[in-house]
Write a protein that holds these residues in place. Structure first.
Motif, PDB file in Angstrom:
ATOM      1  N   GLU A   9      -2.127  -8.812 -29.917  1.00 26.39           N
ATOM      2  CA  GLU A   9      -0.938  -8.571 -30.740  1.00 26.39           C
ATOM      3  C   GLU A   9       0.022  -9.764 -30.671  1.00 26.39           C
ATOM      4  N   VAL A  10       0.171 -10.335 -29.493  1.00 26.11           N
ATOM      5  CA  VAL A  10       1.013 -11.537 -29.362  1.00 26.11           C
ATOM      6  C   VAL A  10       0.367 -12.694 -30.127  1.00 26.11           C
ATOM      7  N   MET A  11      -0.963 -12.757 -30.070  1.00 22.86           N
ATOM      8  CA  MET A  11      -1.661 -13.811 -30.806  1.00 22.86           C
ATOM      9  C   MET A  11      -1.394 -13.684 -32.303  1.00 22.86           C
ATOM     10  N   ARG A  12      -1.400 -12.436 -32.781  1.00 23.43           N
ATOM     11  CA  ARG A  12      -1.135 -12.221 -34.200  1.00 23.43           C
ATOM     12  C   ARG A  12       0.294 -12.637 -34.538  1.00 23.43           C
ATOM     13  N   ALA A  13       1.209 -12.324 -33.624  1.00 24.13           N
ATOM     14  CA  ALA A  13       2.611 -12.693 -33.864  1.00 24.13           C
ATOM     15  C   ALA A  13       2.768 -14.203 -34.028  1.00 24.13           C
ATOM     16  N   MET A  14       1.908 -14.963 -33.330  1.00 22.72           N
ATOM     17  CA  MET A  14       2.001 -16.429 -33.400  1.00 22.72           C
ATOM     18  C   MET A  14       1.700 -16.952 -34.800  1.00 22.72           C
ATOM     19  N   THR A  15       0.895 -16.209 -35.559  1.00 22.64           N
ATOM     20  CA  THR A  15       0.481 -16.744 -36.861  1.00 22.64           C
ATOM     21  C   THR A  15       1.066 -15.971 -38.033  1.00 22.64           C
ATOM     22  N   THR A  16       1.948 -15.006 -37.764  1.00 19.00           N
ATOM     23  CA  THR A  16       2.574 -14.295 -38.876  1.00 19.00           C
ATOM     24  C   THR A  16       4.089 -14.483 -38.781  1.00 19.00           C
ATOM     25  N   PRO A  17       4.775 -14.465 -39.921  1.00 16.12           N
ATOM     26  CA  PRO A  17       6.219 -14.678 -39.876  1.00 16.12           C
ATOM     27  C   PRO A  17       6.947 -13.494 -39.246  1.00 16.12           C
ATOM     28  N   GLU A  18       8.114 -13.788 -38.715  1.00  9.82           N
ATOM     29  CA  GLU A  18       8.925 -12.754 -38.081  1.00  9.82           C
ATOM     30  C   GLU A  18       9.394 -11.758 -39.135  1.00  9.82           C
ATOM     31  N   PRO A  19       9.309 -10.425 -38.834  1.00 13.94           N
ATOM     32  CA  PRO A  19       9.803  -9.446 -39.816  1.00 13.94           C
ATOM     33  C   PRO A  19      11.311  -9.605 -40.030  1.00 13.94           C
ATOM     34  N   PRO A  20      11.802  -9.259 -41.213  1.00 13.42           N
ATOM     35  CA  PRO A  20      13.223  -9.442 -41.499  1.00 13.42           C
ATOM     36  C   PRO A  20      14.067  -8.585 -40.583  1.00 13.42           C
ATOM     37  N   PRO A  21      15.271  -9.042 -40.245  1.00 13.32           N
ATOM     38  CA  PRO A  21      16.117  -8.249 -39.354  1.00 13.32           C
ATOM     39  C   PRO A  21      16.575  -6.977 -40.048  1.00 13.32           C
ATOM     40  N   LEU A  22      16.827  -5.978 -39.243  1.00  9.60           N
ATOM     41  CA  LEU A  22      17.224  -4.676 -39.777  1.00  9.60           C
ATOM     42  C   LEU A  22      18.702  -4.707 -40.145  1.00  9.60           C
TER      43      LEU A  22
ATOM     44  N   GLY B  46      -5.967  -5.289  -9.400  1.00 13.42           N
ATOM     45  CA  GLY B  46      -6.881  -5.480  -8.281  1.00 13.42           C
ATOM     46  C   GLY B  46      -6.485  -6.642  -7.415  1.00 13.42           C
ATOM     47  N   ASN B  47      -5.267  -7.158  -7.634  1.00  7.88           N
ATOM     48  CA  ASN B  47      -4.796  -8.343  -6.926  1.00  7.88           C
ATOM     49  C   ASN B  47      -5.800  -9.487  -6.988  1.00  7.88           C
ATOM     50  N   ASN B  48      -6.479  -9.615  -8.131  1.00 10.72           N
ATOM     51  CA  ASN B  48      -7.278 -10.827  -8.257  1.00 10.72           C
ATOM     52  C   ASN B  48      -7.073 -11.477  -9.615  1.00 10.72           C
ATOM     53  N   LEU B  49      -7.205 -12.812  -9.607  1.00 15.64           N
ATOM     54  CA  LEU B  49      -6.866 -13.587 -10.791  1.00 15.64           C
ATOM     55  C   LEU B  49      -7.923 -13.475 -11.870  1.00 15.64           C
ATOM     56  N   PHE B  50      -9.123 -13.029 -11.481  1.00 13.62           N
ATOM     57  CA  PHE B  50     -10.185 -12.923 -12.478  1.00 13.62           C
ATOM     58  C   PHE B  50      -9.795 -11.932 -13.585  1.00 13.62           C
ATOM     59  N   SER B  51      -9.080 -10.854 -13.207  1.00 14.22           N
ATOM     60  CA  SER B  51      -8.664  -9.888 -14.232  1.00 14.22           C
ATOM     61  C   SER B  51      -7.742 -10.540 -15.252  1.00 14.22           C
ATOM     62  N   VAL B  52      -6.900 -11.473 -14.782  1.00 11.76           N
ATOM     63  CA  VAL B  52      -5.992 -12.157 -15.711  1.00 11.76           C
ATOM     64  C   VAL B  52      -6.798 -12.965 -16.726  1.00 11.76           C
ATOM     65  N   LEU B  53      -7.841 -13.595 -16.221  1.00  6.44           N
ATOM     66  CA  LEU B  53      -8.723 -14.366 -17.100  1.00  6.44           C
ATOM     67  C   LEU B  53      -9.392 -13.442 -18.122  1.00  6.44           C
ATOM     68  N   LEU B  54      -9.850 -12.276 -17.625  1.00  6.76           N
ATOM     69  CA  LEU B  54     -10.487 -11.301 -18.514  1.00  6.76           C
ATOM     70  C   LEU B  54      -9.521 -10.853 -19.614  1.00  6.76           C
ATOM     71  N   VAL B  55      -8.259 -10.633 -19.232  1.00  2.00           N
ATOM     72  CA  VAL B  55      -7.263 -10.214 -20.210  1.00  2.00           C
ATOM     73  C   VAL B  55      -7.172 -11.246 -21.330  1.00  2.00           C
ATOM     74  N   GLY B  56      -7.135 -12.526 -20.945  1.00  2.00           N
ATOM     75  CA  GLY B  56      -7.064 -13.587 -21.958  1.00  2.00           C
ATOM     76  C   GLY B  56      -8.293 -13.577 -22.855  1.00  2.00           C
ATOM     77  N   LEU B  57      -9.480 -13.440 -22.236  1.00  2.00           N
ATOM     78  CA  LEU B  57     -10.716 -13.452 -23.023  1.00  2.00           C
ATOM     79  C   LEU B  57     -10.764 -12.256 -23.981  1.00  2.00           C
TER      80      LEU B  57
ATOM     81  N   PRO C  39      -1.207 -17.616 -26.406  1.00  2.00           N
ATOM     82  CA  PRO C  39      -1.154 -16.601 -25.340  1.00  2.00           C
ATOM     83  C   PRO C  39      -2.329 -16.633 -24.372  1.00  2.00           C
ATOM     84  N   PRO C  40      -3.596 -16.687 -24.870  1.00  2.00           N
ATOM     85  CA  PRO C  40      -4.672 -16.780 -23.875  1.00  2.00           C
ATOM     86  C   PRO C  40      -4.601 -18.060 -23.056  1.00  2.00           C
ATOM     87  N   ALA C  41      -4.140 -19.156 -23.671  1.00  2.00           N
ATOM     88  CA  ALA C  41      -4.010 -20.408 -22.920  1.00  2.00           C
ATOM     89  C   ALA C  41      -2.983 -20.240 -21.803  1.00  2.00           C
TER      90      ALA C  41
END
Lengths: 498, 161
Positions: free
Chosen positions: A215-228, A405-416, B91-93
């Motif tokens: 969702e954050v990745m999508r936000a990077m490539t779409t314009p910000e919604p207009p303010p309310l 799980g206090n391990n960095l591999f999960s963080v990598l998995l999240v990115g992937l 973000p993944p980076a």
């Protein structure tokens, strides 16, 4: 009765009440921000639930998801941007009402009928679950296999995308679930020699990646919604009673359709809202008013998506088969907290189950006052620029994944998984099917292989027991449904064109 | 990142075939016909079949018509111009950066960089980005480290609590 009193005591504990209040506010805020869905809100909560008592942990998930599903209606009605996918079905209608100067009525209907739907859904859970638990005690691996398979097929049916792509996404999820040594032979499978993969792919990093990072990745490539635009609201609940009386039938139909869709493994709030909006239009006396700011569809679909939320817990609690993506997360938490899903949960841990029902009702009741505050504060919350919210989400993804799980591999998995989810979404592959595949993979395989061993490799016994043959028929119907739809469309092109 | 159905379908055929082949090479359980190989082979076969159907365009009529999302013209996306689709990979980076740097740098500096970069990429003003990057990490650290007792690395800048 003693179990009920015990349940009251469990819920009244200060840590549970604090957890309910805090997660209510959290759910309302996250659900109202466009692009942050109820599933994502729940997924990011999981690391926090590790450190809570079992009842408090389940309470945060129930409350946050119920609030987020309602609060997704707010930006839908005010900005025509659904806050969560479950609100997408009636966003245009709600926005049309706002343009007609009926913003209060639209938002109030969302709130009022969400609460009613939630409470009716809870009642269905209370009534249905023990009866089904009785039946579930006699289930063997054959029934469990079909049930899990049916759940996966439903997840592909609801995807409003190409059914083939949905099935492919589901199979991809099952393939991810194959990774690791937790398989019938106990051999490392598809681990590519990476030690961290021996334990398999945990559902939580996958969920956070697919629902939050992408969702954050999508936000990077779409314009910000207009303010309310700032606006002052009149009374929110005025006129809701009149609506309730006028649209009593649609409301009940919405509740019931929501409950049925929720109970179906794999289909959840999004689907309930779409189906109920469509049935409201189909059976309405004035279908021509739909789309022009007519509250009838709102009533039915608003009740429906919250009703499905509660009844979605039925298959989750009984069989460990998620009713939707939110309960897929909840099941993980249940296991972690020693409340392993299964029919015995209702006999051995009756007080915990009652506590769960009480929390559901409580959450739907406090939704009304908190929801009114949220609607009034919406212009404030929704003015938070996306460039300030999204970076915090990225940080929470990293810390949350690390905390599982206090391990960095999960963080990598999240990115992937963020990348996987982003690419899939952009190309029409539904990610919910992928997630259910990952969550249910081990269970499907276990029951499939055990059944095959029992039957000596023969497929026939899969269809011999009465319940399993019914489930098999339902699964095959779900598999063939898209083909039937396609054939009907082909045979009656004139009607389709209308 | 919009790819044609031929590419994604073709990829699935390849992946399914690999899973089928990889599954078939798994050692069997002695004395059992059915072992760890069956499930990956079934799934891999199904995946390859679906991939082939997608390549052939079957089921395409169920999809909504193509709606190319409006492209962003703010922050990093504007700066990248024609390559703006690449902004999605920030973000993944940043998560990869967290994996590589958090042990050495510590949580607070790593989080500062992540929030600042993400905010600037989304088009925040430098002032807002700096404010978020200074304010958010300590709050997150406080909640996760103190309340939830997650052992976040201290690194070069330990938190005062």
């Amino acid at each position: 009765m003693t179990a009920f009193l015990e349940a009251m005591r469990l819920v009244a504990a200060p840590d549970v009440l604090i957890a309910i209040m805090a997660s209510a506010v959290y759910g309302l805020v996250v659900g109202s921000l466009p692009g942050l869905s109820a599933t994502m809100a729940t997924a990011l909560l999981v690391p926090v639930t590790f450190y809570l008592s079992p009842i408090a942990a389940v309470a945060t998930i129930i409350t946050a998801s119920a609030m987020a599903i309602f609060s997704g209606d707010i930006p839908g009605a005010l900005m025509r941007i659904p806050g969560t996918p479950a609100s997408a079905a009636y966003t245009d209608e709600a926005y049309a009402m706002t343009r007609k100067g009926q913003a209060e009525l639209a938002l109030g209907a969302g709130l009022w009928f969400s609460a009613i739907g939630g409470i009716v859904g809870t009642l269905s859970l209370v009534l249905m679950a023990p009866a089904l638990a009785e039946m579930a005690l006699s289930f063997s691996t054959f029934e469990y296999f079909w049930l899990a398979f049916l759940g996966l097929m439903c997840a592909t049916l609801v995807a409003r995308s190409s059914p083939i792509k949905a099935i492919a996404a589901m199979l991809l999820g099952l393939l991810f679930a194959c990774i690791g040594i937790e398989n019938p032979g106990g051999v490392p499978r598809f681990t590519l020699g990476i030690t961290d993969l021996l334990g398999g792919i945990e559902p939580i990093p996958a969920l956070v990646g697919v629902f939050a990072v992408s969702e954050v990745m999508r936000a990077m490539t779409t314009p910000e919604p207009p303010p309310l635009p700032r606006r002052r609201f009149g009374s929110i609940l005025a006129g809701q009673w009149a609506l309730t009386k006028k649209y009593q039938w649609p409301m009940w139909r919405g509740n019931i359709v929501g409950i049925i869709i929720g109970v179906l493994p794999g289909a959840g709030a999004d689907m309930a809202a779409w189906v109920s909006y469509a049935t409201a239009k189909r059976f309405s006396k004035e279908p021509e008013k739909f789309g022009t700011g007519h509250p009838e569809g709102l009533v039915e679909a608003g009740a429906s998506n919250n009703a499905s939320l509660a009844s979605g817990w039925v298959p989750s609690l009984l069989f460990g088969i998620p009713g939707d993506t939110i309960t897929a997360i909840a099941i993980g938490v249940l296991y972690m907290k020693g409340l392993n899903p299964g029919p015995t949960l209702f006999t051995e841990r009756a007080s915990s189950m009652y506590a769960l029902y009480i929390i559901f009702v409580l959450a739907n009741i406090i939704m009304i006052p908190l929801g009114i505050v949220m609607i009034r504060a919406a212009s404030l919350v929704l003015r938070a620029p996306r460039s300030a919210v999204m970076p915090v989400i990225v940080l929470l993804c990293a810390v949350g994944a690390f905390a599982t799980g206090n391990n960095l591999f999960s963080v990598l998995l999240v990115g992937l998984f963020g990348i996987v989810g982003f690419v899939m979404e952009r190309n029409g592959y539904p990610v919910a099917a992928l997630v259910l595949g990952i969550v249910m993979g081990t269970m499907v395989e276990q029951n499939f292989v055990t059944s095959l061993i029992k039957s000596d490799g023969d497929v026939l016994p899969f269809f011999e027991r009465p319940v399993s043959s019914v489930l098999a028929a339902m699964t095959i119907a779900a598999l063939l449904w898209p083909a039937a739809v396609w054939a009907i469309r082909r045979l009656r092109p004139a009607e389709a064109a209308r | 990142m919009h790819l044609s159905d031929r590419i994604t379908g073709g990829f699935l055929v390849l992946l399914g075939a690999l899973a089928f082949w990889g599954g078939s090479r798994l050692p069997a359980v002695p004395g059992q016909d059915v072992g760890p190989a069956v499930f990956p082979m079934v799934v891999g076969g199904g995946l390859a079949l679906c991939g082939a159907l997608i390549v052939l365009g079957i089921g395409h009529s169920f999809e909504d018509e193509e709606t190319e999302p409006v492209e962003a013209h703010e922050g990093l996306a504007r700066w990248l111009g024609a390559w703006r689709a690449l902004a999605a990979f920030v973000p993944p980076a940043l998560l990869l950066f967290y994996v590589l740097a958090s042990e050495a740098l510590g949580f607070l500096p790593t989080a500062f960089v992540m929030v600042a970069v993400a905010a600037l990429s989304l088009g925040a003003s430098p002032r807002l980005a700096l404010a978020m990057a200074v304010a958010a990490p300590p709050v997150v650290h406080l909640v996760f480290y103190k309340l939830l007792r997650v052992p976040l690395p201290a690194g070069i800048l330990p938190a005062p609590w």
